[in-house]
Motif scaffolding. Structure first.
Motif, short mmCIF file in Angstrom:
data_model
loop_
_atom_site.label_atom_id
_atom_site.label_comp_id
_atom_site.label_asym_id
_atom_site.label_seq_id
_atom_site.Cartn_x
_atom_site.Cartn_y
_atom_site.Cartn_z
N GLU A 36 0.83 -1.20 0.00
CA GLU A 36 0.00 0.00 0.00
C GLU A 36 0.87 1.25 0.00
OE1 GLU A 36 -3.72 1.99 2.42
OE2 GLU A 36 -2.42 0.63 3.50
N ALA A 37 1.93 1.26 0.79
CA ALA A 37 2.81 2.42 0.85
C ALA A 37 3.49 2.68 -0.50
CB ALA A 37 3.86 2.24 1.94
N ILE A 38 3.91 1.63 -1.17
CA ILE A 38 4.59 1.79 -2.45
C ILE A 38 3.61 2.20 -3.55
CG2 ILE A 38 5.85 0.57 -4.28
CD1 ILE A 38 7.11 -1.13 -1.98
N LEU A 39 2.51 1.44 -3.67
CA LEU A 39 1.54 1.74 -4.73
C LEU A 39 0.73 3.01 -4.44
CD1 LEU A 39 0.18 -1.81 -5.64
CD2 LEU A 39 1.95 -0.47 -6.78
N GLY A 40 0.76 3.48 -3.19
CA GLY A 40 0.05 4.70 -2.84
C GLY A 40 0.83 5.97 -3.15
N LEU A 41 2.07 5.84 -3.58
CA LEU A 41 2.87 7.01 -3.93
C LEU A 41 2.28 7.72 -5.15
CD1 LEU A 41 6.43 5.48 -3.45
CD2 LEU A 41 5.28 7.11 -1.95
N TYR A 42 2.36 9.03 -5.15
CA TYR A 42 1.73 9.80 -6.23
C TYR A 42 2.17 9.39 -7.63
CZ TYR A 42 0.26 13.49 -9.29
OH TYR A 42 -0.28 14.16 -10.34
N PRO A 43 3.46 9.22 -7.91
CA PRO A 43 3.84 8.85 -9.29
C PRO A 43 3.18 7.54 -9.75
CG PRO A 43 5.78 9.48 -8.04
CD PRO A 43 4.64 9.41 -7.07
N SER A 48 -1.18 4.79 -12.70
CA SER A 48 -2.33 3.89 -12.65
C SER A 48 -3.56 4.53 -13.31
CB SER A 48 -2.65 3.54 -11.19
OG SER A 48 -3.88 2.87 -11.09
N GLU A 49 -3.77 5.82 -13.04
CA GLU A 49 -4.92 6.51 -13.61
C GLU A 49 -4.78 6.73 -15.12
OE1 GLU A 49 -5.38 10.04 -11.27
OE2 GLU A 49 -5.81 8.88 -9.45
N LEU A 55 -4.63 -2.69 -16.81
CA LEU A 55 -3.28 -2.33 -16.38
C LEU A 55 -3.32 -1.33 -15.23
CD1 LEU A 55 -1.56 -1.97 -19.87
CD2 LEU A 55 -1.37 -3.87 -18.26
N GLY A 56 -4.23 -0.37 -15.30
CA GLY A 56 -4.35 0.63 -14.24
C GLY A 56 -4.77 0.02 -12.92
N VAL A 57 -5.70 -0.92 -12.96
CA VAL A 57 -6.17 -1.57 -11.74
C VAL A 57 -5.04 -2.34 -11.07
CG1 VAL A 57 -7.71 -3.39 -10.87
CG2 VAL A 57 -8.58 -1.68 -12.45
N ALA A 58 -4.15 -2.93 -11.84
CA ALA A 58 -3.04 -3.69 -11.28
C ALA A 58 -2.10 -2.82 -10.45
CB ALA A 58 -2.25 -4.38 -12.40
N LEU A 59 -2.07 -1.52 -10.71
CA LEU A 59 -1.20 -0.61 -9.96
C LEU A 59 -1.92 0.16 -8.86
CD1 LEU A 59 1.07 0.89 -12.77
CD2 LEU A 59 1.65 -0.84 -11.06
N GLU A 60 -3.20 -0.10 -8.65
CA GLU A 60 -3.92 0.60 -7.59
C GLU A 60 -3.52 0.03 -6.23
OE1 GLU A 60 -8.11 0.93 -8.12
OE2 GLU A 60 -7.90 1.71 -10.15
N ASP A 86 -15.39 4.53 -3.75
CA ASP A 86 -14.79 3.71 -4.81
C ASP A 86 -13.30 3.95 -5.03
OD1 ASP A 86 -14.99 6.19 -5.95
OD2 ASP A 86 -15.99 5.52 -7.77
N SER A 87 -12.66 4.58 -4.08
CA SER A 87 -11.21 4.73 -4.17
C SER A 87 -10.61 4.55 -2.79
CB SER A 87 -10.83 6.11 -4.73
OG SER A 87 -11.10 7.12 -3.77
N ARG A 88 -9.34 4.28 -2.77
CA ARG A 88 -8.62 4.13 -1.50
C ARG A 88 -8.75 5.39 -0.66
NH1 ARG A 88 -3.25 5.63 -0.87
NH2 ARG A 88 -2.34 4.97 1.09
#
Length: 127
Positions: A36-43, A48-49, A55-60, A86-88
């Motif tokens: 969560e900490a890694i995939l939650g980073l802004y870049p 992901s968006e 592909l985007g869902v895999a990086l959420e 519907d979002s983290r």
């Protein structure tokens, strides 16, 4: 009168607990919080968006089961009036809401409320 309310929860991947599992898939809290900490980073979130659906869902970033439960309890209690989570970020914000402290006249926070708010700020500042 009874007012009918609803909240639709649409998290990505939920993690939590203490055991890893394949069927059903389970990530323990320790591993899930790192992911969560890694995939939650802004870049990574921005990437992901920008990517197509699958592909985007895999990086959420995944969401902790305790945050999901807290969001649902707060929605059920009327502390959060969202119709859809519907979002983290939506789930974390809904989970962080607390009732107003009616036992004190000053606006002092309890240590638990301060700790919870600091944890949420820390998670959101990692972006």
């Amino acid at each position: 009168t009874f007012e009918r309310k609803s909240c639709i929860l649409k998290p990505t991947f939920i993690y939590g607990g203490d055991a890893f599992g394949i069927d059903p898939p389970r990530l323990p809290t320790g591993i899930g919080s790192i992911i969560e900490a890694i995939l939650g980073l802004y870049p990574i979130q921005a990437t992901s968006e920008a990517l197509p659906d699958v592909l985007g869902v895999a990086l959420e970033a995944p969401v902790n089961v305790e945050s999901v439960a807290g969001a649902m309890v707060n929605a059920a209690l009327g502390l959060d009036n969202s119709r859809v989570l519907d979002s983290r970020e939506d789930i974390l914000m809904a989970a962080s809401k607390r009732p107003k402290n009616r036992t004190t006249t000053n606006n002092a926070e309890s240590p638990e409320m301060k700790k919870r708010r600091d944890e949420l700020k820390s998670i959101l500042s990692e972006h």
